[in-house]
Design a protein around this motif. Structure first.
Motif, short mmCIF file in Angstrom:
data_model
loop_
_atom_site.label_atom_id
_atom_site.label_comp_id
_atom_site.label_asym_id
_atom_site.label_seq_id
_atom_site.Cartn_x
_atom_site.Cartn_y
_atom_site.Cartn_z
N VAL A 59 19.74 113.10 -19.67
CA VAL A 59 18.42 113.34 -19.73
C VAL A 59 17.76 112.58 -20.84
CG1 VAL A 59 16.93 115.52 -20.22
CG2 VAL A 59 18.78 115.85 -18.63
N ARG A 60 18.47 112.48 -22.12
CA ARG A 60 17.59 111.81 -23.02
C ARG A 60 17.53 110.22 -23.15
NH1 ARG A 60 20.97 115.34 -27.18
NH2 ARG A 60 20.07 117.24 -27.02
N HIS A 61 18.29 109.71 -22.30
CA HIS A 61 18.28 108.02 -22.41
C HIS A 61 18.40 107.32 -21.34
CE1 HIS A 61 19.12 108.93 -26.56
NE2 HIS A 61 20.56 109.45 -26.25
N THR A 62 18.10 108.16 -20.16
CA THR A 62 18.01 107.28 -18.80
C THR A 62 16.67 107.83 -18.16
OG1 THR A 62 19.12 108.88 -17.05
CG2 THR A 62 20.43 107.44 -18.70
N ARG A 63 16.44 107.31 -16.96
CA ARG A 63 15.36 107.43 -15.96
C ARG A 63 15.47 108.88 -15.46
NH1 ARG A 63 15.66 102.27 -12.45
NH2 ARG A 63 16.97 103.96 -11.51
N SER A 64 16.64 109.53 -15.44
CA SER A 64 16.75 110.87 -15.02
C SER A 64 15.74 111.93 -15.89
CB SER A 64 18.46 111.25 -15.29
OG SER A 64 19.12 110.68 -14.55
N GLY A 65 15.61 111.41 -17.13
CA GLY A 65 14.88 112.28 -17.89
C GLY A 65 13.23 112.12 -17.84
N GLU A 66 13.18 110.91 -17.05
CA GLU A 66 11.53 110.81 -16.69
C GLU A 66 11.28 111.92 -15.65
OE1 GLU A 66 11.49 106.83 -15.79
OE2 GLU A 66 11.73 106.20 -17.64
#
Length: 170
Positions: free
Chosen positions: A76-83
């Motif tokens: 969540v914090r460091h990948t596009r998943s958190g966008e």
């Protein structure tokens, strides 16, 4: 249970080490929105899935729950998943006496240096930065691998193996 990650059916989640032989069971998969509150949901998902395996010791279930929290938080914090609109997926594989948990994310953000999860140095006073060091210390092994549309970070907990964090393809 059918989950999706970025519109892909759960059956398309690749790169998770599969247990082989007698008693091998893929327990469950689930997709989550890439937002901080859903890290808690991922922990609950892993804990409730492993509760279906009464032979597992509580400390193994606790360790799996702790480590999925670290890896899902990183997604969540460091990948596009958190966008906005991002997602991450969690898969739990149980084999007699051991558990593998994989977190699928949508890959590195364009501005991410290196873009690959790695254990780095951290200050003892730092409020963050210990997640993968914890995964390495507690798991019997962990790895990260690219997959179409993202990557997977997986760890295994095996009470019979030394917890040295030995990993392949880091």
């Amino acid at each position: 249970m059918s989950a999706t990650l970025q519109g892909r059916p759960a059956r398309e989640f690749p790169a998770v080490p599969r247990a082989r032989g007698a008693g091998a069971v893929v327990m469950a998969r689930c997709g989550f929105p890439g937002e901080e509150p859903y890290v808690r949901e991922a922990r609950a998902f892993v804990r409730s899935t492993l509760a279906l395996c009464p032979a597992l010791k509580d400390d193994l279930v606790d360790a799996a729950t702790l480590l999925v929290s670290e890896v899902a938080s990183n997604a969540v914090r460091h990948t596009r998943s958190g966008e906005p609109g991002g997602r991450f997926g969690v898969e739990v594989v149980h084999r007699p006496g051991a558990v593998t948990v994989a977190v699928h994310d949508e890959g590195p953000r364009p501005d991410a240096p290196g873009g690959r999860p790695a254990v780095g140095g951290f200050s003892p006073d730092a409020e963050s930065g210990r997640g993968l060091a914890m995964v390495e210390a507690v798991s019997s092994e962990w790895h990260t691998a690219p997959m179409p549309g993202g990557r997977v970070v997986a760890f295994s907990l095996d009470p019979g193996a030394p917890a040295d964090g030995a990993a392949a393809d880091r």
